[in-house]
Enzyme design. Structure first.
Site, PDB file in Angstrom:
ATOM      1  N   ASP A  20       0.782  -1.236   0.000  1.00  0.00           N
ATOM      2  CA  ASP A  20       0.000   0.000   0.000  1.00  0.00           C
ATOM      3  C   ASP A  20       0.813   1.285   0.000  1.00  0.00           C
ATOM      4  O   ASP A  20       0.243   2.365   0.009  1.00  0.00           O
ATOM      5  CB  ASP A  20      -0.965   0.053   1.205  1.00  0.00           C
ATOM      6  CG  ASP A  20      -2.346  -0.399   0.812  1.00  0.00           C
ATOM      7  OD1 ASP A  20      -2.518  -0.745  -0.376  1.00  0.00           O
ATOM      8  OD2 ASP A  20      -3.235  -0.401   1.674  1.00  0.00           O
ATOM      9  N   HIS A  46      30.656   9.887  -4.530  1.00  0.00           N
ATOM     10  CA  HIS A  46      29.205   9.680  -4.429  1.00  0.00           C
ATOM     11  C   HIS A  46      28.736   9.548  -2.987  1.00  0.00           C
ATOM     12  O   HIS A  46      27.737   8.873  -2.706  1.00  0.00           O
ATOM     13  CB  HIS A  46      28.789   8.447  -5.246  1.00  0.00           C
ATOM     14  CG  HIS A  46      28.869   8.687  -6.723  1.00  0.00           C
ATOM     15  ND1 HIS A  46      28.801   7.681  -7.651  1.00  0.00           N
ATOM     16  CD2 HIS A  46      29.013   9.829  -7.432  1.00  0.00           C
ATOM     17  CE1 HIS A  46      28.907   8.195  -8.869  1.00  0.00           C
ATOM     18  NE2 HIS A  46      29.042   9.496  -8.765  1.00  0.00           N
ATOM     19  N   ASP A  91      26.740  18.935  -2.925  1.00  0.00           N
ATOM     20  CA  ASP A  91      26.311  18.778  -4.319  1.00  0.00           C
ATOM     21  C   ASP A  91      24.822  18.485  -4.246  1.00  0.00           C
ATOM     22  O   ASP A  91      24.417  17.381  -3.876  1.00  0.00           O
ATOM     23  CB  ASP A  91      27.090  17.634  -4.981  1.00  0.00           C
ATOM     24  CG  ASP A  91      26.780  17.504  -6.467  1.00  0.00           C
ATOM     25  OD1 ASP A  91      25.781  18.088  -6.944  1.00  0.00           O
ATOM     26  OD2 ASP A  91      27.535  16.788  -7.158  1.00  0.00           O
ATOM     27  N   ASP A 140      21.732  21.451 -10.799  1.00  0.00           N
ATOM     28  CA  ASP A 140      22.852  20.641 -10.279  1.00  0.00           C
ATOM     29  C   ASP A 140      23.971  21.596  -9.877  1.00  0.00           C
ATOM     30  O   ASP A 140      24.649  22.153 -10.739  1.00  0.00           O
ATOM     31  CB  ASP A 140      23.295  19.680 -11.400  1.00  0.00           C
ATOM     32  CG  ASP A 140      24.373  18.700 -10.960  1.00  0.00           C
ATOM     33  OD1 ASP A 140      24.720  18.675  -9.773  1.00  0.00           O
ATOM     34  OD2 ASP A 140      24.855  17.951 -11.843  1.00  0.00           O
ATOM     35  N   HIS A 169      37.176  12.797 -12.514  1.00  0.00           N
ATOM     36  CA  HIS A 169      35.905  12.767 -13.261  1.00  0.00           C
ATOM     37  C   HIS A 169      35.926  13.812 -14.365  1.00  0.00           C
ATOM     38  O   HIS A 169      36.859  14.597 -14.470  1.00  0.00           O
ATOM     39  CB  HIS A 169      34.706  12.946 -12.317  1.00  0.00           C
ATOM     40  CG  HIS A 169      34.703  14.224 -11.521  1.00  0.00           C
ATOM     41  ND1 HIS A 169      34.354  15.443 -12.066  1.00  0.00           N
ATOM     42  CD2 HIS A 169      34.984  14.467 -10.218  1.00  0.00           C
ATOM     43  CE1 HIS A 169      34.413  16.367 -11.127  1.00  0.00           C
ATOM     44  NE2 HIS A 169      34.818  15.816 -10.001  1.00  0.00           N
ATOM     45  N   HIS A 182      28.344  17.499 -17.920  1.00  0.00           N
ATOM     46  CA  HIS A 182      27.394  16.609 -18.613  1.00  0.00           C
ATOM     47  C   HIS A 182      26.206  17.454 -19.032  1.00  0.00           C
ATOM     48  O   HIS A 182      25.983  18.537 -18.488  1.00  0.00           O
ATOM     49  CB  HIS A 182      26.964  15.471 -17.672  1.00  0.00           C
ATOM     50  CG  HIS A 182      26.512  15.946 -16.298  1.00  0.00           C
ATOM     51  ND1 HIS A 182      25.242  16.424 -16.059  1.00  0.00           N
ATOM     52  CD2 HIS A 182      27.175  16.060 -15.119  1.00  0.00           C
ATOM     53  CE1 HIS A 182      25.145  16.771 -14.780  1.00  0.00           C
ATOM     54  NE2 HIS A 182      26.311  16.582 -14.187  1.00  0.00           N
ATOM     55  N   HIS A 220      21.561  14.039 -15.421  1.00  0.00           N
ATOM     56  CA  HIS A 220      22.479  13.623 -16.487  1.00  0.00           C
ATOM     57  C   HIS A 220      21.588  13.443 -17.703  1.00  0.00           C
ATOM     58  O   HIS A 220      21.004  12.383 -17.906  1.00  0.00           O
ATOM     59  CB  HIS A 220      23.208  12.328 -16.134  1.00  0.00           C
ATOM     60  CG  HIS A 220      24.170  12.511 -14.986  1.00  0.00           C
ATOM     61  ND1 HIS A 220      24.880  11.486 -14.435  1.00  0.00           N
ATOM     62  CD2 HIS A 220      24.559  13.618 -14.305  1.00  0.00           C
ATOM     63  CE1 HIS A 220      25.654  11.940 -13.454  1.00  0.00           C
ATOM     64  NE2 HIS A 220      25.467  13.238 -13.354  1.00  0.00           N
ATOM     65  N   GLU A 255      31.984  21.438 -13.733  1.00  0.00           N
ATOM     66  CA  GLU A 255      32.207  20.980 -12.365  1.00  0.00           C
ATOM     67  C   GLU A 255      33.590  20.401 -12.089  1.00  0.00           C
ATOM     68  O   GLU A 255      33.723  19.235 -11.747  1.00  0.00           O
ATOM     69  CB  GLU A 255      31.128  19.965 -11.975  1.00  0.00           C
ATOM     70  CG  GLU A 255      30.889  18.844 -12.978  1.00  0.00           C
ATOM     71  CD  GLU A 255      29.786  17.891 -12.503  1.00  0.00           C
ATOM     72  OE1 GLU A 255      29.925  17.364 -11.392  1.00  0.00           O
ATOM     73  OE2 GLU A 255      28.816  17.682 -13.241  1.00  0.00           O
ATOM     74  N   TYR A 302      40.532  16.430  -5.284  1.00  0.00           N
ATOM     75  CA  TYR A 302      40.251  15.550  -4.148  1.00  0.00           C
ATOM     76  C   TYR A 302      41.579  14.933  -3.714  1.00  0.00           C
ATOM     77  O   TYR A 302      42.192  14.192  -4.488  1.00  0.00           O
ATOM     78  CB  TYR A 302      39.259  14.452  -4.549  1.00  0.00           C
ATOM     79  CG  TYR A 302      38.078  15.019  -5.323  1.00  0.00           C
ATOM     80  CD1 TYR A 302      36.944  15.503  -4.656  1.00  0.00           C
ATOM     81  CD2 TYR A 302      38.120  15.124  -6.715  1.00  0.00           C
ATOM     82  CE1 TYR A 302      35.888  16.062  -5.371  1.00  0.00           C
ATOM     83  CE2 TYR A 302      37.070  15.678  -7.431  1.00  0.00           C
ATOM     84  CZ  TYR A 302      35.961  16.146  -6.761  1.00  0.00           C
ATOM     85  OH  TYR A 302      34.929  16.705  -7.469  1.00  0.00           O
ATOM     86  N   ARG A 337      34.861  20.744  -4.981  1.00  0.00           N
ATOM     87  CA  ARG A 337      34.265  20.777  -6.314  1.00  0.00           C
ATOM     88  C   ARG A 337      33.430  22.054  -6.391  1.00  0.00           C
ATOM     89  O   ARG A 337      32.831  22.468  -5.385  1.00  0.00           O
ATOM     90  CB  ARG A 337      33.397  19.542  -6.578  1.00  0.00           C
ATOM     91  CG  ARG A 337      32.690  19.582  -7.931  1.00  0.00           C
ATOM     92  CD  ARG A 337      32.160  18.211  -8.401  1.00  0.00           C
ATOM     93  NE  ARG A 337      31.101  17.674  -7.571  1.00  0.00           N
ATOM     94  CZ  ARG A 337      31.236  16.700  -6.691  1.00  0.00           C
ATOM     95  NH1 ARG A 337      32.408  16.137  -6.508  1.00  0.00           N
ATOM     96  NH2 ARG A 337      30.205  16.276  -5.979  1.00  0.00           N
ATOM     97  N   GLU A 342      30.506  23.563  -8.967  1.00  0.00           N
ATOM     98  CA  GLU A 342      29.668  23.148 -10.102  1.00  0.00           C
ATOM     99  C   GLU A 342      28.566  24.162 -10.370  1.00  0.00           C
ATOM    100  O   GLU A 342      27.824  24.539  -9.467  1.00  0.00           O
ATOM    101  CB  GLU A 342      29.028  21.788  -9.802  1.00  0.00           C
ATOM    102  CG  GLU A 342      28.051  21.335 -10.875  1.00  0.00           C
ATOM    103  CD  GLU A 342      27.541  19.911 -10.684  1.00  0.00           C
ATOM    104  OE1 GLU A 342      27.435  19.467  -9.526  1.00  0.00           O
ATOM    105  OE2 GLU A 342      27.243  19.267 -11.704  1.00  0.00           O
TER     106      GLU A 342
HETATM  107  N1  GLY Z   1      25.090  15.658  -8.961  1.00  0.00           N
HETATM  108  C1  GLY Z   1      25.457  14.792  -9.985  1.00  0.00           C
HETATM  109  C2  GLY Z   1      26.553  15.328 -10.765  1.00  0.00           C
HETATM  110  O1  GLY Z   1      27.139  16.322 -10.385  1.00  0.00           O
HETATM  111  O2  GLY Z   1      26.848  14.878 -11.831  1.00  0.00           O
HETATM  112 MN    MN Z   2      26.343  17.732  -9.029  1.00  0.00          MN
HETATM  113 MN    MN Z   3      26.808  17.372 -12.276  1.00  0.00          MN
END
Ligand code: GLY
Ligand code: MN
Ligand code: MN
Length: 443
Positions: free
Chosen positions: A36, A239, A256, A267, A350, A354, A361, A390, A394, A411, A413
């Site tokens: 439910d 992550h 983030d 983002d 990274h 994106h 994404h 971004e 690190y 970071r 972004e």
């Molecule tokens: N928050 C996901 C990324 O920065 O790609």
């Molecule tokens: Mn992000």
């Molecule tokens: Mn991102």
């Protein structure tokens, strides 16, 4: 409902260019969590792009041919269910409100689809993406083929409708840009709020709560993705999710987080000192990442390639790693060596961005077409594309890495919209320079 009808017409034109046929675009299923109780419902982005309709159990069907038609299948009115779950449009009201040529109850889908597919030259759907849809398509095709002796032909061609829609979604229209700017502004304010309330002793989850409060208070339906609030060494876990670590005096906080508003993502990442003042080593690395981001942003304009920003950011970051001793010149050589051999990846592992849009994404090819056998070049930027920028650094403890930088994760972004001559950063409500962050945190 104009943008949705315009997009349906545009997709129908693309279908007609391939000889016409029938497109089927269902929304996302509801997913049960336990008896439910469902997981929060989120429509399918492709479906929403073409309909603006957010109820579950719905399908858009487009007919491209001598007469073009757009049809919506949706849940029927049901007073009993509406008492429990709330209002449903029902086919007639939905047809009217969302501007379809026809609408049917979702229960009619298996009856209507074979009729709609009869004599259609091709089907357009997300081939092999969803087992249920593949199975339904098989059932409908068999029902059409069963009428062969009545002179009815079944579709002979199949196209992946997502491929057509991905290209459309990559270029944002005016309605999408307006929503994305609002989403970005809300998220920017949320980051500013997080900075203002942060102080040593708070938990990461308490900062997350501030973000969620600001998102929801301004009409956002959900976060666009799981928020990262990472303090101290946690910032080096790419992550990491907001957890129960305590913000400590002298540590940085990396957030983030971005809201989804009316189906569109934002983002943003910001990194700031828990106590409101950057230390010397933190500031040194922060300024490098900020300069890398500026270099990347300067490469975002029509005609540039998707990766030009990344390459520019990597150059600045790698130079900074050499200047600070993160990388030992004696071991790694020159800037060009560091870039060529990829030694910078120890601290920057990274990509710099994106596509962003309905999904954080977002869809869209990252490469331009090329003649068969040749490598496809990276995508050429065009007005209306939206991407994140971004860069980060690190620093995990390792032999030879100066100890003053250990556990620092940074970071920065932002979200950029490609414009006619350059780009517009739509996330600038979030403080970003050292001076702006420290001033915000004094408030
Ligand atoms: N928050 C996901 C990324 O920065 O790609
Ligand atoms: Mn992000
Ligand atoms: Mn991102």
């Amino acid at each position: 409902m104009k943008p949705y009808a315009t997009r349906r017409a545009a997709l129908i034109a693309l279908m007609n260019a391939k000889g016409g046929g029938v497109a089927v675009i269902p929304t996302a299923p509801e997913v049960m969590r336990n008896s439910d109780a469902d997981y929060p419902y989120r429509h399918d982005s492709y479906f929403y792009y073409l309909s603006g309709f957010t109820e579950p159990e719905a399908v858009v069907v487009l007919i491209a041919g001598k007469t073009n038609r757009s049809i919506l299948f949706c849940r029927d009115k049901n007073i009993e269910r509406e008492i429990w779950d709330g209002y449903r449009y029902g086919p007639e009201a939905a047809r009217e409100k969302f501007g379809f040529d026809a609408a049917f109850a979702i229960d009619e889908l298996d009856v209507e689809m074979p009729k709609l597919m009869a004599n259609a030259p091709a089907i357009f759907y997300a081939l092999g993406s969803d087992a249920q849809l593949d199975a339904q398509m098989q059932t409908w095709l068999q029902a059409v083929r069963a009428q062969a002796r009545a002179g009815i032909t079944a579709p002979a061609g199949a196209y992946d409708v997502h491929v057509l829609l991905n290209e459309m979604r990559l270029i944002k229209d005016a309605d999408e840009i307006a929503i994305m700017k609002r989403a970005a502004a809300i998220s920017g304010e949320a980051h500013a709020r997080a900075m203002r309330v942060s102080r040593p002793g708070l938990h990461e989850y308490q900062i997350e709560a501030e973000l969620l409060h600001e998102f929801r208070k301004n009409g956002s339906q959900f976060p666009a993705y799981t928020s990262i609030v990472a303090t101290g060494a946690n910032a080096c876990v790419l992550h990491y999710r907001a957890g129960d670590a305590v913000l400590r005096d002298g540590d940085l906080v990396l957030i983030d987080a971005g809201c989804e508003l009316d189906g569109y993502a934002s983002d943003i990442t910001r990194t700031y000192p828990a106590n409101g003042r950057f230390s010397g080593p933190q500031k040194t690395l922060y300024e490098i990442v900020l300069a890398a981001q500026a270099a990347a942003i300067a490469e975002i304009r029509p005609g540039k390639r998707f990766t030009d920003g990344h390459d520019a950011a990597v150059r600045v970051l790698a130079q900074g790693m050499l200047d600070t001793g993160l990388l030992d010149r004696k071991k790694v050589g020159t800037l060009d060596d560091v870039i060529g051999k990829g030694d910078y990846r120890q601290f920057y592992m990274h990509r710099t961005g994106h596509w962003i849009g309905m999904d954080v994404h977002d869809v869209g090819e990252y490469r331009d077409p090329a003649p068969a056998g040749e490598e496809k070049p990276w995508r050429t930027l065009q007005p209306g594309m939206a991407l994140t920028v971004e860069p980060g650094i690190y620093v995990r403890p390792a032999e030879g890495v100066p100890e003053q930088f250990w556990h620092i994760g940074i970071r920065i972004e932002d979200d950029a919209l490609v414009t006619a001559n350059g780009c517009e950063i739509i996330t600038s409500a979030a403080p970003k320079t050292v001076a702006d962050i420290e001033a915000t945190m004094k408030q």
